[in-house]
Design a protein around this motif. Structure first.
Motif, short mmCIF file in Angstrom:
data_model
loop_
_atom_site.label_atom_id
_atom_site.label_comp_id
_atom_site.label_asym_id
_atom_site.label_seq_id
_atom_site.Cartn_x
_atom_site.Cartn_y
_atom_site.Cartn_z
N THR A 13 0.81 -1.22 0.00
CA THR A 13 0.00 0.00 0.00
C THR A 13 0.85 1.27 0.00
N LEU A 14 2.16 1.13 0.10
CA LEU A 14 3.03 2.30 0.17
C LEU A 14 3.58 2.66 -1.21
N SER A 15 3.74 3.95 -1.42
CA SER A 15 4.34 4.42 -2.67
C SER A 15 5.85 4.23 -2.60
N ALA A 16 6.53 4.41 -3.74
CA ALA A 16 7.98 4.28 -3.79
C ALA A 16 8.65 5.29 -2.85
N GLN A 17 8.09 6.51 -2.79
CA GLN A 17 8.65 7.54 -1.91
C GLN A 17 8.48 7.14 -0.43
N GLN A 18 7.33 6.59 -0.07
CA GLN A 18 7.11 6.16 1.30
C GLN A 18 8.03 4.99 1.65
N LEU A 19 8.22 4.08 0.70
CA LEU A 19 9.13 2.96 0.93
C LEU A 19 10.56 3.47 1.15
N SER A 20 10.95 4.48 0.39
CA SER A 20 12.28 5.06 0.56
C SER A 20 12.44 5.69 1.95
N GLN A 21 11.37 6.33 2.43
CA GLN A 21 11.42 6.93 3.77
C GLN A 21 11.53 5.84 4.85
N VAL A 22 10.78 4.75 4.67
CA VAL A 22 10.85 3.64 5.62
C VAL A 22 12.26 3.05 5.60
N LYS A 23 12.82 2.89 4.40
CA LYS A 23 14.18 2.36 4.27
C LYS A 23 15.18 3.27 4.97
N LYS A 24 15.05 4.57 4.78
CA LYS A 24 15.96 5.52 5.41
C LYS A 24 15.87 5.42 6.93
N GLN A 25 14.65 5.30 7.45
CA GLN A 25 14.46 5.19 8.89
C GLN A 25 15.09 3.89 9.42
N LEU A 26 14.88 2.80 8.70
CA LEU A 26 15.48 1.53 9.11
C LEU A 26 17.00 1.58 9.05
N ASP A 27 17.55 2.23 8.03
CA ASP A 27 19.01 2.39 7.93
C ASP A 27 19.55 3.14 9.14
N GLU A 28 18.87 4.23 9.52
CA GLU A 28 19.31 5.02 10.67
C GLU A 28 19.22 4.21 11.96
N GLU A 29 18.11 3.46 12.11
CA GLU A 29 17.96 2.63 13.31
C GLU A 29 19.05 1.57 13.37
N LEU A 30 19.33 0.94 12.25
CA LEU A 30 20.38 -0.08 12.21
C LEU A 30 21.75 0.51 12.53
N GLU A 31 22.02 1.70 12.03
CA GLU A 31 23.29 2.35 12.32
C GLU A 31 23.43 2.61 13.81
N HIS A 32 22.36 3.11 14.43
CA HIS A 32 22.38 3.39 15.87
C HIS A 32 22.53 2.08 16.67
N LEU A 33 21.77 1.06 16.29
CA LEU A 33 21.83 -0.22 16.99
C LEU A 33 23.21 -0.87 16.85
#
Length: 148
Positions: A13-33
């Protein structure tokens, strides 16, 4: 896609832009973790070194008889010192507080800290694995949305 107490998101249900935002958030979380994971391992290693020093002091007759030690002033600078009481040590319990403990209590303290950090590292590994899996799913969703 779900991880821990996070909500489930239907990626279809997510657009490509929303998927990119989710990916960016997950990348940041993974970097912090990952950074936290590294810091926990470093702390565990330091506590293991402290435990080894306390155990070595207790086991070695030469160390018990000769109370001379090297006192670290920095990571690479040491000065000679003498223990006034070889049966007690000063233990850093965190945030700049120190307590005097006997050798047995100090060893138990460090063993406990190593164990606690080991449990935290294990928990964090599971979280990192979940986030990594979520990131992989999001990346697949981005690739699939580009194909459509």
């Amino acid at each position: 896609m779900a991880s821990g107490n996070s909500e489930t998101i239907n990626l279809d249900t997510l657009s490509a832009q929303q998927l990119s935002q989710v990916k960016k958030q997950l990348d940041e979380e993974l970097e912090h973790l990952t950074s936290s994971f590294t810091q926990l391992h470093a702390a565990q290693s330091k506590f293991r070194d402290c435990l080894r020093c306390v155990q070595d002091k207790n086991k070695s007759p030469a160390l018990r008889e000769n109370n001379s030690i090297l006192v670290p002033l920095t990571n690479s600078l040491y000065v000679r010192g003498t223990l006034s009481d070889a049966s007690h040590v000063v233990v850093d319990i965190g945030t700049g507080f120190y307590v005097e403990k006997d050798i047995k209590s100090a060893a138990a303290f460090y063993e406990n800290k190593v164990g606690e950090l080991g449990a935290s590292i294990k928990d964090l590994e599971a979280i990192v694995q979940g986030k990594t899996n979520n990131l992989r799913v999001v990346e697949e969703g981005i690739i699939n949305s580009m194909r459509s």
